[in-house]
Design a protein around this motif. Structure first.
Motif, PDB file in Angstrom:
ATOM      1  N   THR A 186      45.780  27.738 -63.716  1.00  0.00           N
ATOM      2  CA  THR A 186      44.631  27.015 -63.171  1.00  0.00           C
ATOM      3  C   THR A 186      43.307  27.688 -63.532  1.00  0.00           C
ATOM      4  OG1 THR A 186      44.843  28.212 -61.057  1.00  0.00           O
ATOM      5  CG2 THR A 186      45.949  26.083 -61.231  1.00  0.00           C
ATOM      6  N   ASN A 187      43.330  28.579 -64.523  1.00  0.00           N
ATOM      7  CA  ASN A 187      42.101  29.264 -64.929  1.00  0.00           C
ATOM      8  C   ASN A 187      41.041  28.296 -65.444  1.00  0.00           C
ATOM      9  OD1 ASN A 187      43.046  31.775 -64.267  1.00  0.00           O
ATOM     10  ND2 ASN A 187      43.633  32.340 -66.346  1.00  0.00           N
ATOM     11  N   HIS A 188      41.488  27.140 -65.917  1.00  0.00           N
ATOM     12  CA  HIS A 188      40.564  26.157 -66.479  1.00  0.00           C
ATOM     13  C   HIS A 188      39.736  25.462 -65.406  1.00  0.00           C
ATOM     14  CE1 HIS A 188      43.817  23.598 -64.999  1.00  0.00           C
ATOM     15  NE2 HIS A 188      42.926  22.629 -64.951  1.00  0.00           N
ATOM     16  N   TYR A 189      40.165  25.557 -64.167  1.00  0.00           N
ATOM     17  CA  TYR A 189      39.621  24.723 -63.090  1.00  0.00           C
ATOM     18  C   TYR A 189      38.104  24.873 -62.949  1.00  0.00           C
ATOM     19  CZ  TYR A 189      39.127  22.641 -58.453  1.00  0.00           C
ATOM     20  OH  TYR A 189      38.737  21.866 -57.404  1.00  0.00           O
ATOM     21  N   LEU A 190      37.592  26.088 -63.050  1.00  0.00           N
ATOM     22  CA  LEU A 190      36.156  26.328 -62.857  1.00  0.00           C
ATOM     23  C   LEU A 190      35.306  25.768 -63.986  1.00  0.00           C
ATOM     24  CD1 LEU A 190      36.169  29.994 -61.496  1.00  0.00           C
ATOM     25  CD2 LEU A 190      35.850  27.880 -60.193  1.00  0.00           C
ATOM     26  N   TYR A 191      35.912  25.502 -65.136  1.00  0.00           N
ATOM     27  CA  TYR A 191      35.157  25.077 -66.315  1.00  0.00           C
ATOM     28  C   TYR A 191      35.520  23.657 -66.742  1.00  0.00           C
ATOM     29  CZ  TYR A 191      35.007  30.119 -66.180  1.00  0.00           C
ATOM     30  OH  TYR A 191      34.869  31.420 -65.752  1.00  0.00           O
ATOM     31  N   TYR A 192      36.218  22.938 -65.866  1.00  0.00           N
ATOM     32  CA  TYR A 192      36.653  21.580 -66.190  1.00  0.00           C
ATOM     33  C   TYR A 192      35.432  20.658 -66.271  1.00  0.00           C
ATOM     34  CZ  TYR A 192      39.831  17.588 -66.220  1.00  0.00           C
ATOM     35  OH  TYR A 192      40.528  16.466 -66.576  1.00  0.00           O
ATOM     36  N   PRO A 193      35.354  19.788 -67.283  1.00  0.00           N
ATOM     37  CA  PRO A 193      34.181  18.908 -67.440  1.00  0.00           C
ATOM     38  C   PRO A 193      33.970  18.000 -66.226  1.00  0.00           C
ATOM     39  CG  PRO A 193      35.535  18.906 -69.419  1.00  0.00           C
ATOM     40  CD  PRO A 193      36.326  19.635 -68.374  1.00  0.00           C
ATOM     41  N   LEU A 228      44.367  27.626 -74.593  1.00  0.00           N
ATOM     42  CA  LEU A 228      43.092  28.303 -74.794  1.00  0.00           C
ATOM     43  C   LEU A 228      42.202  28.315 -73.553  1.00  0.00           C
ATOM     44  CD1 LEU A 228      42.131  27.344 -78.470  1.00  0.00           C
ATOM     45  CD2 LEU A 228      43.123  29.470 -77.615  1.00  0.00           C
ATOM     46  N   PRO A 229      42.115  27.226 -72.780  1.00  0.00           N
ATOM     47  CA  PRO A 229      41.311  27.300 -71.549  1.00  0.00           C
ATOM     48  C   PRO A 229      41.869  28.282 -70.525  1.00  0.00           C
ATOM     49  CG  PRO A 229      41.615  25.014 -72.210  1.00  0.00           C
ATOM     50  CD  PRO A 229      42.545  25.836 -73.045  1.00  0.00           C
TER      51      PRO A 229
END
Length: 416
Positions: A14-21, A93-94
């Protein structure tokens, strides 16, 4: 914000969560890179393998510029590669590089349309010609390289090997198209053999990362107090022997040393499974460890059997034994990535059940049928067709089990 909500973003999946569009109106099937890829790749695997089975059993005639075998090998390598790598990189990658914005929505749809166009240019190559196929397919792999440039440019070089391998495969694919268009005198089949070696290297490098995520996720779910580490030296040795085999096969295909190198490559790949033997805990009886271990086993069998065949029979049956690498190791690698991502990255726990057992078991069975052709030559056509049909069943089961997950939001409420 609750403590649970505060902790979720630091979880690996879930590392992508903060940078999700912040895009609105994005359907679930375009909410993350792997979703449309797997929704298209599973049916495409089924359709393409059945078509090839009909061709090689003599039921269907597809001319493919009068060279069916070459284009069959090309498509099962590069056609599948671009989809699999797209799913792997847009998902991984995210998670690996904080701040990397996930590819979603219309941008993701456009990339998938490019992949579909590449597949159509392949199947209609007798009409559209080799240049259209070259342009669309090289554009697809070129876009993936551009998308993954952060891994190559990373100062710590943590995942640069993936990027450099993809760059090598792009150059090999361009070389193949140049040969097919008459601009290179190299034998196209020999080029594809080099491509296969590059694919195996990419699989070995990717599996290090998949194993680290999947096996540790599994142990955490099972309450196993230990850490799995995919040791680089074992993978590096396997990569070296595969590259050595590939180069010797290209430059000195008649040299008997190739047989011994094949045996060495088989042993080096099999040695990677020793990572599953932990000091204090036993995990080799866990289904997903067995599934992942079978990838290395099938790749190992392929190289070892080719080595044995070169030494014992003068390379009479290497084509059949090479299917342990392609249908077996290559196919299992893609299937396991689809299964693992299908569970973990839709917000679910890694789960094994009768369906996952059947998927893996049937794919191995199909490979054994295809590899058995040299020993049952009188049943060649039957084995061609049966192995193709059995090979497709795991992907039919994948559609049954996972398509509902892929078309719905994450079960844990996280975006993506």
């Amino acid at each position: 914000m609750s403590k649970k909500e505060e902790k979720e973003p630091i979880l690996h999946a879930t590392n992508h969560y903060l940078y999700y569009p912040d895009d609105t109106g994005v359907p679930a099937y375009l909410a993350y890179g792997f979703r449309p890829v797997f929704l298209l790749l599973a049916p495409y695997m089924i359709l393409s393998m059945l078509l090839w089975g009909l061709v090689y059993s003599g039921v269907l005639n597809i001319p493919f510029m009068q060279n069916v075998l070459l284009w069959h090998v090309y498509e099962m390598l590069f056609g599948i590669l671009t989809a699999g790598v797209l799913a792997f990189l847009t998902t991984g990658l995210p998670e690996l590089f904080p701040g990397f914005v996930p590819l979603i929505g219309q941008k993701l749809k456009n990339v998938m349309l490019l992949w579909v166009a590449g597949r159509l240019s392949f199947w209609f190559i007798d009409i559209t010609g080799v240049y259209v196929a070259a342009l669309l397919n090289l554009a697809m792999l070129g876009w993936i390289l551009w998308f993954a440039r952060i891994a190559v440019l990373d100062k710590l070089q943590r995942h640069s090997s993936l990027g450099y391998t993809l760059l090598g495969l792009f150059l090999i694919e361009a070389w193949f198209f140049a040969a097919m268009a008459g601009h290179s005198q190299s034998d196209p089949m020999n080029i594809l053999k080099i491509a296969l070696g590059g694919h195996v290297v990419l699989i070995l490098l990717a599996l290090r990362r998949v194993n680290m995520e999947a096996v540790n996720e599994l142990m955490e779910d099972k309450g196993i107090d230990d850490v799995y580490i995919a040791r680089p030296p074992l993978t590096n040795l396997a990569v070296f022997t595969v590259m050595l085999f590939t180069l010797v096969e290209f430059f000195y295909p008649a040299n008997s040393a190739l047989g011994w190198i094949g045996l060495a490559a088989g042993a080096a790949i099999l040695a990677i499974t020793s990572d599953y033997i932990l000091k204090d805990k036993v995990i080799i009886n866990q289904p997903f460890v067995i599934y992942l271990g079978l990838i290395f086993f099938m790749l190992s069998c392929g190289y070892a059997l080719i080595g044995w065949d070169i030494l014992a029979n003068g390379a009479a049956n290497t084509s059949s034994f090479r299917h342990f690498i392609t249908s077996g190791g290559y196919g299992l690698a893609y299937l396991m990535v689809m299964i693992i991502i299908g569970w973990i990255h839709t917000g679910r726990h890694l789960t094994s059940n009768i369906y996952t057992h059947l998927m893996v078991g049937l794919l191995v069975t199909a490979t054994l049928m295809r590899g058995a052709i040299p020993f049952y030559a009188e049943h060649t056509q039957t084995l061609y067709m049966l192995s193709a049909v059995v090979w497709t069943v795991p992907f039919i089961l994948y559609i049954k089990v996972f398509f509902g997950f892929l078309k719905a939001p994450r079960a844990d409420g996280v975006k993506g």
